[in-house]
Design a protein around this motif. Structure first.
Motif, PDB file in Angstrom:
ATOM      1  N   ARG A  61      -2.413   4.047  24.020  1.00 26.94           N
ATOM      2  CA  ARG A  61      -2.896   3.099  24.720  1.00 26.94           C
ATOM      3  C   ARG A  61      -4.003   2.085  23.888  1.00 26.94           C
ATOM      4  NH1 ARG A  61      -3.020   2.873  30.124  1.00 26.94           N
ATOM      5  NH2 ARG A  61      -1.998   4.700  31.064  1.00 26.94           N
ATOM      6  N   TYR A 104      -7.449  -1.843  24.327  1.00 27.91           N
ATOM      7  CA  TYR A 104      -7.507  -0.870  24.991  1.00 27.91           C
ATOM      8  C   TYR A 104      -6.747  -0.988  26.556  1.00 27.91           C
ATOM      9  CZ  TYR A 104      -8.255   3.761  27.249  1.00 27.91           C
ATOM     10  OH  TYR A 104      -7.952   4.761  27.883  1.00 27.91           O
ATOM     11  N   SER A 149      -6.035  -4.576  30.316  1.00 25.49           N
ATOM     12  CA  SER A 149      -6.423  -4.084  29.047  1.00 25.49           C
ATOM     13  C   SER A 149      -7.958  -4.876  28.947  1.00 25.49           C
ATOM     14  CB  SER A 149      -5.659  -4.515  27.991  1.00 25.49           C
ATOM     15  OG  SER A 149      -5.496  -5.879  27.703  1.00 25.49           O
TER      16      SER A 149
END
Length: 189
Positions: free
Chosen positions: A106, A146, A153
């Motif tokens: 991720r 992330y 994100s």
């Protein structure tokens, strides 16, 4: 200005072939500028918080490597210097960013480079005179991304540019500046 328009055209053309990961973003920015004055050797100015808007696409090359392209707007509003009623301000940036990177689960890491359109002005508050300037500058930076869901994100990054700009009304001149950002991206596709 012609270079910036050409790059924006190429961005739109490149994104039309690959609409895998289009995103829109909004975030907070902070600007750190190094300013030189005739009275003082070097002064550091900092402005936080302000905001940035982002529109981009991440094109996966394989499972780990990808290339991102992004158009962004930064609302700096950093007062670089003032002498009485005169004010020298780095006001806004419009930019294009090319960012190759790699992903691990991720997490994504990017090196970025591109071109900025820099809007600044000198203003005499009492008489109402104002000199507006729109210049261009190249920059480089780093980013961390992330994914906390499939469509959302968190992005953390900075850009750095050496852009020399002298004020007409004050004794200050801009040497270089950095912009840090904390943003959230929503992926449309």
């Amino acid at each position: 200005m012609k270079k910036l328009l050409l790059i924006l055209f190429l961005f739109i053309h490149l994104c039309s072939f690959s609409n895998n990961n289009f995103y829109l973003g909004f975030g907070l920015i902070g600007t750190h500028a190094e300013v030189k004055s005739n009275h003082f050797r070097q002064i550091e100015k900092f402005n936080f918080p302000d905001f940035g808007l982002y529109y981009g696409n991440v094109i996966p090359l394989d499972n780990r490597f990808n290339i991102g392209v992004e158009v962004f707007y930064l609302n700096n509003r950093t007062v670089l210097g003032s002498d009485g009623d005169e004010r020298f301000e780095l006001h806004q940036n419009l930019g294009f960013k090319f960012k190759p990177g790699f992903s691990i689960y991720r997490h994504s890491f990017f090196l970025s480079g591109g071109i900025l359109g820099i809007y600044s002005f000198d203003k005499d508050e009492v008489l109402g005179y104002q000199i507006d300037r729109f210049d261009e500058s190249y920059f480089y930076g780093l980013e961390y991304n992330y994914f906390f869901s499939d469509r959302m994100s968190f992005n953390l990054g900075f850009l750095h540019t050496k852009h020399k700009l002298n004020s007409f009304y004050t004794d200050y001149s801009l040497k270089k500046f950095k912009t840090f950002h904390f943003s959230f991206h929503y992926y449309l596709y």
